[in-house]
Design a protein around this motif. Structure first.
Motif, PDB file in Angstrom:
ATOM      1  N   ASN A  38      34.703  87.244 -56.852  1.00  0.00           N
ATOM      2  CA  ASN A  38      34.248  88.301 -55.951  1.00  0.00           C
ATOM      3  C   ASN A  38      34.481  89.686 -56.541  1.00  0.00           C
ATOM      4  O   ASN A  38      33.656  90.583 -56.368  1.00  0.00           O
ATOM      5  CB  ASN A  38      34.921  88.186 -54.584  1.00  0.00           C
ATOM      6  N   MET A  89      38.576  84.822 -55.587  1.00  0.00           N
ATOM      7  CA  MET A  89      38.948  86.240 -55.584  1.00  0.00           C
ATOM      8  C   MET A  89      38.480  86.917 -56.862  1.00  0.00           C
ATOM      9  O   MET A  89      37.922  88.014 -56.830  1.00  0.00           O
ATOM     10  CB  MET A  89      40.466  86.386 -55.424  1.00  0.00           C
ATOM     11  N   PHE A 116      35.720  92.724 -52.303  1.00  0.00           N
ATOM     12  CA  PHE A 116      35.642  91.296 -52.062  1.00  0.00           C
ATOM     13  C   PHE A 116      34.486  90.861 -51.161  1.00  0.00           C
ATOM     14  O   PHE A 116      34.067  89.713 -51.208  1.00  0.00           O
ATOM     15  CB  PHE A 116      36.946  90.787 -51.447  1.00  0.00           C
ATOM     16  N   GLN A 170      42.914  80.884 -57.433  1.00  0.00           N
ATOM     17  CA  GLN A 170      42.227  81.903 -56.633  1.00  0.00           C
ATOM     18  C   GLN A 170      40.931  82.331 -57.300  1.00  0.00           C
ATOM     19  O   GLN A 170      40.605  83.505 -57.365  1.00  0.00           O
ATOM     20  CB  GLN A 170      43.141  83.121 -56.450  1.00  0.00           C
TER      21      GLN A 170
END
Length: 163
Positions: free
Chosen positions: A94, A91, A132, A88
């Protein structure tokens, strides 16, 4: 036993002191730079996560877990987290971009921005900035779109002012 209680008490006092200092510094920074309160909450939560994880590992050391055992435990946890974050990575990037945008980028909610890129030829008003993504309202099409924070960080942004 008595010394362990004292050490845990000192750890809690230090943790609470650091949290209060962080709150005051963040509040001062927000009022100085006119940043939205919900962004303050996001940044504080990220700081709290780091503080509590650090306090947890220090607590394990206070309770007598040997450094060798602690090293095995920590490396196991980091290996699992590393695999999870690699899966991920967007994620994590972000969230990191959100912190950088919070402290160093001049764009604010209500500003009109233009993304200077062939792939993202967009001009719109910033409606929200989260952990995000950035919510952008495009007046020509009357649509709201989300743009990942990492795009807002890496692409050139032209600030057109506040609507």
């Amino acid at each position: 036993m008595h010394t362990i209680i004292i050490k845990i008490s000192v750890l809690l006092i230090i943790l609470l002191t650091i949290i209060n200092i962080t709150k005051k510094l963040t509040k001062t920074y927000i009022t100085k730079n006119a940043i939205e309160p919900h962004r303050r909450k996001l940044i504080l939560n990220l700081f709290y996560l780091v503080y509590f994880l650090s306090a947890f590992f220090i607590l394990l050391l206070i309770l007598g877990i040997e450094f060798k055992q602690f090293g095995v435990f920590a490396s196991s946890i980091l290996a699992v987290l590393g695999v999870g974050f690699f899966a991920q990575w967007s994620m994590l990037s972000n969230l990191t971009a959100s912190v950088i945008l919070f402290f160093y980028h001049p764009m604010r909610i209500g500003n009109t921005v233009k993304i200077l890129d062939k792939e993202y030829d967009l001009t719109g008003e910033i409606k929200d900035i989260t952990g995000f993504y950035v919510l952008l309202y495009i007046p020509e099409t009357k649509k709201q779109i989300t743009i990942p924070n990492i795009v807002m960080l890496y692409k050139g942004i032209e600030l057109k002012g506040k609507d």
